[in-house]
Write a protein that holds these residues in place. Structure first.
Motif, mmCIF file in Angstrom:
data_model
loop_
_atom_site.group_PDB
_atom_site.id
_atom_site.type_symbol
_atom_site.label_atom_id
_atom_site.label_comp_id
_atom_site.label_asym_id
_atom_site.label_seq_id
_atom_site.Cartn_x
_atom_site.Cartn_y
_atom_site.Cartn_z
ATOM 1 N N GLU A 52 19.474 -7.298 28.693
ATOM 2 C CA GLU A 52 19.734 -6.258 27.678
ATOM 3 C C GLU A 52 18.716 -5.131 27.803
ATOM 4 N N ASP A 53 17.448 -5.477 27.991
ATOM 5 C CA ASP A 53 16.393 -4.472 28.187
ATOM 6 C C ASP A 53 16.679 -3.618 29.425
ATOM 7 N N LEU A 54 17.053 -4.276 30.501
ATOM 8 C CA LEU A 54 17.363 -3.567 31.734
ATOM 9 C C LEU A 54 18.546 -2.641 31.517
ATOM 10 N N GLU A 55 19.567 -3.136 30.867
ATOM 11 C CA GLU A 55 20.760 -2.336 30.590
ATOM 12 C C GLU A 55 20.386 -1.081 29.786
ATOM 13 N N ARG A 56 19.564 -1.255 28.755
ATOM 14 C CA ARG A 56 19.132 -0.110 27.935
ATOM 15 C C ARG A 56 18.322 0.885 28.770
ATOM 16 N N ALA A 57 17.418 0.374 29.588
ATOM 17 C CA ALA A 57 16.569 1.251 30.407
ATOM 18 C C ALA A 57 17.410 2.080 31.377
ATOM 19 N N LEU A 58 18.424 1.479 31.963
ATOM 20 C CA LEU A 58 19.251 2.207 32.925
ATOM 21 C C LEU A 58 20.257 3.125 32.237
ATOM 22 N N ARG A 59 20.779 2.713 31.110
ATOM 23 C CA ARG A 59 21.781 3.541 30.409
ATOM 24 C C ARG A 59 21.151 4.708 29.666
ATOM 25 N N ALA A 60 19.878 4.592 29.299
ATOM 26 C CA ALA A 60 19.216 5.654 28.541
ATOM 27 C C ALA A 60 19.269 6.989 29.284
ATOM 28 N N LYS A 61 19.235 6.951 30.603
ATOM 29 C CA LYS A 61 19.232 8.182 31.405
ATOM 30 C C LYS A 61 20.481 8.278 32.273
ATOM 31 N N ASN A 62 21.554 7.609 31.868
ATOM 32 C CA ASN A 62 22.783 7.584 32.649
ATOM 33 C C ASN A 62 23.950 7.866 31.706
ATOM 34 N N ILE B 183 22.594 4.815 38.951
ATOM 35 C CA ILE B 183 21.911 3.514 38.948
ATOM 36 C C ILE B 183 21.003 3.382 40.161
ATOM 37 N N ARG B 184 21.438 3.889 41.308
ATOM 38 C CA ARG B 184 20.562 3.856 42.503
ATOM 39 C C ARG B 184 19.231 4.528 42.186
ATOM 40 N N ARG B 185 19.297 5.708 41.620
ATOM 41 C CA ARG B 185 18.086 6.472 41.299
ATOM 42 C C ARG B 185 17.282 5.775 40.203
#
Length: 158
Positions: A121-131, A143-145
């Motif tokens: 969930e933490d990872l998902e939030r971290a990646l979605r915050a800037k996506n 996601i690559r970046r």
């Protein structure tokens, strides 16, 4: 470089990280298209798979009632092979739109993350915050970046 899901190392137990992977913290990605793209981007050198059959999934919460009101009835049902197939079909449909090979069914995918990431969930939030992208091909590029920037937070091993 192209890779295949079958190249991802396999761990047989919950507490095992395959020896060919770097030491560090690994978390399970969320079992959706975004999580599958994250595992794909991490690649077989920073991600491993673990068998996760339908019988190992927790029960599914079922509710009955009007969506805007308190549920009239709540119960739990076993997660079935059909449930697993439907989840996998949805994930693979998303992967196909992004131009990624279909993911095999019945696995949990674990990616390397810094200590600051507690769980999927933490990872998902971290990646979605800037996506903020919607199209799967754009999401894959983002996601690559973003995953690379997350992994750069891992201190070098000595």
């Amino acid at each position: 470089m192209a890779h295949y899901w079958s190249e991802y190392p396999l761990a047989e137990t919950d507490d095992q990280v395959p020896g060919e992977l770097p030491a560090g913290r690994y978390v399970s990605v969320i079992p959706n298209g975004h999580g599958a793209l994250t595992a794909w981007v991490a690649g077989p050198h920073r991600c491993f798979r673990r068998p996760y059959p339908a019988s190992a999934h927790p029960p599914v919460k079922v509710t009955r009632g009007h969506p805007g009101k308190e549920p009239e009835e709540v119960w739990f049902e076993p997660f079935t092979e059909e449930d697993l197939r439907m989840v996998n079909d949805d994930v693979n449909s998303y992967l196909a739109e992004a131009g990624v090979r279909p993911q095999p069914r019945g696995f949990e995918w674990n990616v390397l993350v810094p200590e600051s990431i507690r769980d999927g969930e933490d990872l998902e939030r971290a990646l979605r915050a800037k996506n903020n992208y919607i199209e799967p091909t754009e999401v894959l590029t983002a996601i690559r970046r973003l995953y690379e920037s997350v992994v750069r937070q891992i201190p070098p091993s000595s």
